[in-house]
Motif scaffolding. Structure first.
Motif, PDB file in Angstrom:
ATOM      1  N   UNK A  17     -37.732  27.287 -14.196  1.00 33.54           N
ATOM      2  CA  UNK A  17     -36.311  27.621 -14.136  1.00 33.54           C
ATOM      3  C   UNK A  17     -35.686  27.336 -15.493  1.00 33.54           C
ATOM      4  N   UNK A  18     -34.784  28.195 -15.915  1.00 34.08           N
ATOM      5  CA  UNK A  18     -34.144  28.031 -17.224  1.00 34.08           C
ATOM      6  C   UNK A  18     -32.624  28.024 -17.080  1.00 34.08           C
ATOM      7  N   UNK A  19     -31.970  27.562 -18.133  1.00 31.44           N
ATOM      8  CA  UNK A  19     -30.513  27.543 -18.142  1.00 31.44           C
ATOM      9  C   UNK A  19     -29.901  26.388 -17.366  1.00 31.44           C
ATOM     10  N   UNK A  20     -30.705  25.397 -16.988  1.00 32.16           N
ATOM     11  CA  UNK A  20     -30.206  24.229 -16.270  1.00 32.16           C
ATOM     12  C   UNK A  20     -30.362  23.034 -17.206  1.00 32.16           C
ATOM     13  N   UNK A  21     -29.278  22.657 -17.865  1.00 30.50           N
ATOM     14  CA  UNK A  21     -29.305  21.611 -18.877  1.00 30.50           C
ATOM     15  C   UNK A  21     -29.901  20.319 -18.321  1.00 30.50           C
ATOM     16  N   UNK A  22     -30.793  19.703 -19.051  1.00 30.06           N
ATOM     17  CA  UNK A  22     -31.597  18.509 -18.745  1.00 30.06           C
ATOM     18  C   UNK A  22     -32.823  18.820 -17.901  1.00 30.06           C
ATOM     19  N   UNK A  23     -32.905  20.022 -17.315  1.00 30.82           N
ATOM     20  CA  UNK A  23     -34.057  20.388 -16.486  1.00 30.82           C
ATOM     21  C   UNK A  23     -34.650  21.724 -16.923  1.00 30.82           C
ATOM     22  N   UNK A  24     -34.335  22.170 -18.126  1.00 28.98           N
ATOM     23  CA  UNK A  24     -34.807  23.474 -18.581  1.00 28.98           C
ATOM     24  C   UNK A  24     -36.338  23.516 -18.604  1.00 28.98           C
ATOM     25  N   UNK A  25     -36.901  24.579 -18.027  1.00 33.42           N
ATOM     26  CA  UNK A  25     -38.340  24.735 -18.005  1.00 33.42           C
ATOM     27  C   UNK A  25     -39.041  24.062 -16.841  1.00 33.42           C
ATOM     28  N   UNK A  26     -38.285  23.473 -15.924  1.00 31.74           N
ATOM     29  CA  UNK A  26     -38.879  22.797 -14.777  1.00 31.74           C
ATOM     30  C   UNK A  26     -39.307  23.800 -13.716  1.00 31.74           C
ATOM     31  N   UNK A  27     -40.506  23.669 -13.160  1.00 36.47           N
ATOM     32  CA  UNK A  27     -40.925  24.562 -12.066  1.00 36.47           C
ATOM     33  C   UNK A  27     -39.980  24.436 -10.869  1.00 36.47           C
ATOM     34  N   UNK A 252     -29.580  28.690 -11.619  1.00 37.97           N
ATOM     35  CA  UNK A 252     -29.624  27.441 -10.880  1.00 37.97           C
ATOM     36  C   UNK A 252     -28.377  26.601 -11.150  1.00 37.97           C
ATOM     37  N   UNK A 253     -27.992  26.510 -12.405  1.00 38.23           N
ATOM     38  CA  UNK A 253     -26.833  25.687 -12.752  1.00 38.23           C
ATOM     39  C   UNK A 253     -25.571  26.169 -12.049  1.00 38.23           C
ATOM     40  N   UNK A 254     -25.415  27.484 -11.944  1.00 35.63           N
ATOM     41  CA  UNK A 254     -24.240  28.038 -11.273  1.00 35.63           C
ATOM     42  C   UNK A 254     -24.281  27.766  -9.773  1.00 35.63           C
ATOM     43  N   UNK A 255     -25.478  27.832  -9.194  1.00 37.37           N
ATOM     44  CA  UNK A 255     -25.623  27.540  -7.767  1.00 37.37           C
ATOM     45  C   UNK A 255     -25.295  26.071  -7.482  1.00 37.37           C
ATOM     46  N   UNK A 256     -25.785  25.183  -8.350  1.00 37.03           N
ATOM     47  CA  UNK A 256     -25.518  23.755  -8.185  1.00 37.03           C
ATOM     48  C   UNK A 256     -24.015  23.475  -8.296  1.00 37.03           C
TER      49      UNK A 256
END
Length: 284
Positions: A17-27, A252-256
Motif C-alpha cells: 500500500x502506498x500514500x499512507x505516511x509512516x506505513x508507505x510500502x506496507x503489505x 488507505x490514508x483517505x479511508x482511515x
C-alpha cells in the motif's frame, strides 16, 4: 464495540500500500494485522464473520439495529458504521485479473511512482480514458492509450493527447501476456503485440455489501456510492458510512481519515444521547 471484518480488503492483491505516511510500502495484510493488534487495548472485539442482513429495531425495542451474521446469529448495536467498501468490476480481458494489483493498476497516485519512466498502457474509453491518460503522462513519457474499440473521445481530447505525444490504439485487445503476475506485452487480435510493463484501467465499481440498500440508505445519483453528510451520517438515522463506499477517493490514508471522522461523529451522538437520558431520569 464489535468489528466485523472478513479480512478481504479491496487492496488485498497489491504487494504494498502506498500514500499512507509512516506505513508507505506496507503489505495490506500487514496493515490489517497491525490495526487489529492496536485495537486490543481498547477492548474491541473483531470477528471474521460477515454481516448478511441488518434492520432498524422496532420502536418499542431497544434503540438501534439488529445485524444478522453468517450462520444466523443476530447482534444488536445502537449505531452502525459501514465501511465495507466497493468491488472493482474489471474488464473481461484474459490475463488481466491475474495481474490485478501487481502490474495492472487503477490509481496513478497509488502505483504511478513505482512504474515511473516505464512503458505504460492505459485501458479505457471516453472521459475516463482521457483523464487517466493525461494524469499518467506525468509519470512516464512512454505511454499509449488502448481503447479496445472506438475511443469515445471528443475532438478536443484527441487533440490534447496528440499534443502530448500519446498514441491512441483502437485495435481489439486479445490478452495480456508475461511471466507470472508481471505484464510483458499486450496482444491484439490478429497477432500484433505491444511491449508494456504496466497497465492502468478505469474499472467500474459496485458496493461490496448489500447492507446499505437493506437499511434504506440513499445513494449518489450514479447509484454507486452511499450518500453521506460531513461526518459520515447517511440518510438513515444512526447509520454512518466511510471509506471508498462513499466516494471515488480510494487511498488507505483517505479511508482511515474518513473512518476516524465518522467514528468520532457517531461517538459524539452516543455521549450526548446518554447525557440527555441521565438528565431526564434525574428530572423525573
Amino acid at each position: 464495540m464489535l468489528v466485523l471484518d472478513r479480512g478481504q480488503p479491496r487492496n488485498a492483491p497489491a504487494a504494498a500500500a502506498h500514500g499512507f505516511l509512516t506505513r508507505d510500502g506496507t503489505p495490506p495484510a500487514e496493515l490489517l494485522w497491525i490495526a487489529r493488534e492496536q485495537l486490543v487495548p481498547y477492548g474491541v472485539e473483531v470477528r471474521p464473520a460477515p454481516a448478511t442482513g441488518a434492520q432498524a429495531l422496532p420502536e418499542q425495542a431497544l434503540e438501534g439495529f439488529g445485524v444478522e451474521l453468517e450462520g444466523g446469529e443476530v447482534v444488536r448495536s445502537r449505531r452502525l458504521l459501514l465501511a465495507s467498501g466497493v468491488r472493482d468490476l474489471l474488464p473481461d480481458v484474459p490475463g488481466l485479473r491475474e495481474r490485478w494489483g501487481c502490474s495492472v493498476h487503477h490509481c496513478p497516485y497509488c502505483h504511478g511512482w513505482e512504474v515511473r519512466g516505464e512503458p505504460i498502457a492505459v485501458y479505457a474509453r471516453g472521459e475516463r480514458a482521457f483523464h487517466l491518460t493525461v494524469l499518467l503522462h506525468h509519470w512516464s513519457p512512454d505511454l499509449v492509450l488502448l481503447t479496445d474499440g472506438r475511443a469515445g473521445l471528443t475532438a478536443d481530447q484527441s487533440h490534447q493527447l496528440t499534443s502530448l505525444g500519446i498514441e491512441v490504439i483502437e485495435s481489439a485487445v486479445e490478452r495480456l501476456d508475461g511471466p507470472g503476475e508481471q505484464l510483458e506485452r499486450v496482444v491484439f487480435r490478429g497477432g500484433d503485440s505491444l511491449a508494456r510493463s504496466a497497465l492502468f484501467v478505469g474499472p467500474g465499481q459496485e458496493q461490496q455489501s448489500t447492507l446499505p440498500a437493506q437499511l434504506g440508505c440513499v445513494f449518489t445519483e450514479d447509484g454507486i456510492y452511499v450518500k453521506t453528510e460531513p461526518g459520515g451520517q447517511t440518510s438513515v438515522s444512526g447509520v454512518y458510512a466511510a471509506s471508498d463506499m462513499v466516494g471515488p477517493l480510494r487511498q488507505v490514508a483517505q479511508a482511515v481519515a474518513g473512518g476516524a471522522f465518522a467514528a468520532a461523529t457517531l461517538n459524539n451522538t452516543l455521549i450526548f444521547a446518554d447525557a440527555q437520558r441521565q438528565a431526564a431520569r434525574i428530572t423525573h
